[in-house]
Design a protein around this motif. Sequence first.
Motif, PDB file in Angstrom:
ATOM      1  N   ASN A   1       1.055  -1.173  -0.134  1.00  0.00           N
ATOM      2  CA  ASN A   1      -0.541   0.250   0.200  1.00  0.00           C
ATOM      3  C   ASN A   1       0.701   1.321   0.222  1.00  0.00           C
ATOM      4  OD1 ASN A   1      -2.815  -1.083  -0.008  1.00  0.00           O
ATOM      5  ND2 ASN A   1      -1.771  -1.578   1.745  1.00  0.00           N
ATOM      6  N   ALA A   2       2.146   0.995   0.662  1.00  0.00           N
ATOM      7  CA  ALA A   2       2.773   2.385   0.884  1.00  0.00           C
ATOM      8  C   ALA A   2       3.497   2.237  -0.677  1.00  0.00           C
ATOM      9  CB  ALA A   2       4.359   1.728   1.779  1.00  0.00           C
TER      10      ALA A   2
ATOM     11  N   LEU B   1       0.846   3.916  -2.935  1.00  0.00           N
ATOM     12  CA  LEU B   1       0.587   5.648  -2.487  1.00  0.00           C
ATOM     13  C   LEU B   1       1.310   6.437  -2.891  1.00  0.00           C
ATOM     14  CD1 LEU B   1      -1.021   7.418  -1.061  1.00  0.00           C
ATOM     15  CD2 LEU B   1      -0.099   6.586   0.811  1.00  0.00           C
ATOM     16  N   THR B   2       2.825   5.966  -2.984  1.00  0.00           N
ATOM     17  CA  THR B   2       3.882   7.419  -3.088  1.00  0.00           C
ATOM     18  C   THR B   2       3.852   7.250  -4.313  1.00  0.00           C
ATOM     19  OG1 THR B   2       5.144   6.117  -0.974  1.00  0.00           O
ATOM     20  CG2 THR B   2       6.799   7.278  -3.348  1.00  0.00           C
TER      21      THR B   2
ATOM     22  N   GLY C   1       1.180   6.564  -6.540  1.00  0.00           N
ATOM     23  CA  GLY C   1       0.244   7.668  -6.666  1.00  0.00           C
ATOM     24  C   GLY C   1       0.539   9.032  -6.867  1.00  0.00           C
ATOM     25  N   LEU C   2       1.088   9.416  -5.602  1.00  0.00           N
ATOM     26  CA  LEU C   2       1.310  10.666  -5.412  1.00  0.00           C
ATOM     27  C   LEU C   2       2.328  11.482  -6.205  1.00  0.00           C
ATOM     28  CD1 LEU C   2       1.454  10.601  -1.900  1.00  0.00           C
ATOM     29  CD2 LEU C   2       0.358  11.920  -2.576  1.00  0.00           C
TER      30      LEU C   2
ATOM     31  N   ARG D   1      -0.407   4.910 -12.931  1.00  0.00           N
ATOM     32  CA  ARG D   1      -1.634   5.097 -11.529  1.00  0.00           C
ATOM     33  C   ARG D   1      -2.037   3.997 -12.096  1.00  0.00           C
ATOM     34  NH1 ARG D   1      -2.484  10.329 -11.575  1.00  0.00           N
ATOM     35  NH2 ARG D   1      -1.259  11.273  -9.377  1.00  0.00           N
TER      36      ARG D   1
ATOM     37  N   TRP E   1      -9.750  -1.175  -3.437  1.00  0.00           N
ATOM     38  CA  TRP E   1      -9.418  -0.098  -3.109  1.00  0.00           C
ATOM     39  C   TRP E   1      -7.566   0.335  -3.623  1.00  0.00           C
ATOM     40  CZ3 TRP E   1      -8.238   2.157   1.735  1.00  0.00           C
ATOM     41  CH2 TRP E   1      -6.596   2.108   1.747  1.00  0.00           C
TER      42      TRP E   1
ATOM     43  N   LEU F   1      -6.901   4.116  -3.938  1.00  0.00           N
ATOM     44  CA  LEU F   1      -5.064   4.339  -3.547  1.00  0.00           C
ATOM     45  C   LEU F   1      -4.118   4.693  -4.347  1.00  0.00           C
ATOM     46  CD1 LEU F   1      -3.061   4.577  -0.986  1.00  0.00           C
ATOM     47  CD2 LEU F   1      -2.821   2.363  -1.994  1.00  0.00           C
ATOM     48  N   SER F   2      -4.791   4.427  -5.718  1.00  0.00           N
ATOM     49  CA  SER F   2      -3.571   5.292  -6.368  1.00  0.00           C
ATOM     50  C   SER F   2      -3.933   6.483  -7.198  1.00  0.00           C
ATOM     51  CB  SER F   2      -3.526   4.729  -7.852  1.00  0.00           C
ATOM     52  OG  SER F   2      -2.137   4.428  -8.872  1.00  0.00           O
TER      53      SER F   2
ATOM     54  N   ALA G   1      -4.432   9.558  -4.338  1.00  0.00           N
ATOM     55  CA  ALA G   1      -3.439   9.792  -3.824  1.00  0.00           C
ATOM     56  C   ALA G   1      -3.103  11.549  -4.040  1.00  0.00           C
ATOM     57  CB  ALA G   1      -2.137   8.952  -4.174  1.00  0.00           C
TER      58      ALA G   1
ATOM     59  N   ASN H   1       8.299   5.245   5.306  1.00  0.00           N
ATOM     60  CA  ASN H   1       8.220   4.160   3.458  1.00  0.00           C
ATOM     61  C   ASN H   1       9.077   3.362   4.397  1.00  0.00           C
ATOM     62  OD1 ASN H   1       5.826   4.570   2.489  1.00  0.00           O
ATOM     63  ND2 ASN H   1       6.765   5.554   1.427  1.00  0.00           N
TER      64      ASN H   1
END
Length: 206
Positions: free
Chosen positions: A23-24, A27-28, A30-31, A36, A160, A164-165, A168, A188
Amino acid sequence: MLTTWLQGLLMGASLIMVLGAQNAFVLTQGLRGRHRMSLALTSALCDALLIMIGVAGMGALFAGSPALLAWAAWAGAAFLATYGARSLYSALRPATAGALVAADTESGVIKLILTTLAFSLLNPHVYLDTVVLLGSLGSQHGDTGRWWFGAGAATASFIWFFSLSYGAKLLLPLFQKPSSWRILDCLNGLVMWGIAATLIQKALAL
């Protein structure tokens, strides 16, 4: 069957919506706007495949094979320790916010997909959650119901990872400063080292 599907959806969501290395990573990326769609789809498909393997009856094989679990634990620990070190190193490097949030749509997709596969498959916790636990729960619903249960759990993974992606982007205002990215990289790295430590402990206990 809808009730069984909903049970799978809720159980899958409860297992996947926790802080972890996979997940981390999603997310990273995606930011940072990096592929994505590809990363969310890869993560969700991996989960769906493992869930279906579990409901098909393979959960007992993984649960009854300490050697297999030990190998996966050592491989996962090595990968997470290495990537955690990279994250901590990145936290020490100065970088501009523009460079960190720039989209990378022209190159690197294969490398990022392979890294996503590693996060998805080199972690024994993934097998315990999807193949063993969800597979065992799904088997309680009979020959037909287990597939509906598995489909519900797989749906939770798709919802999910895409949330999440793409979600972000809503956090981007918080990451306009390089210091915010350094904090994220530190978190992370510590999360990955923490999970690696638990995997080593499990491997030594097997």
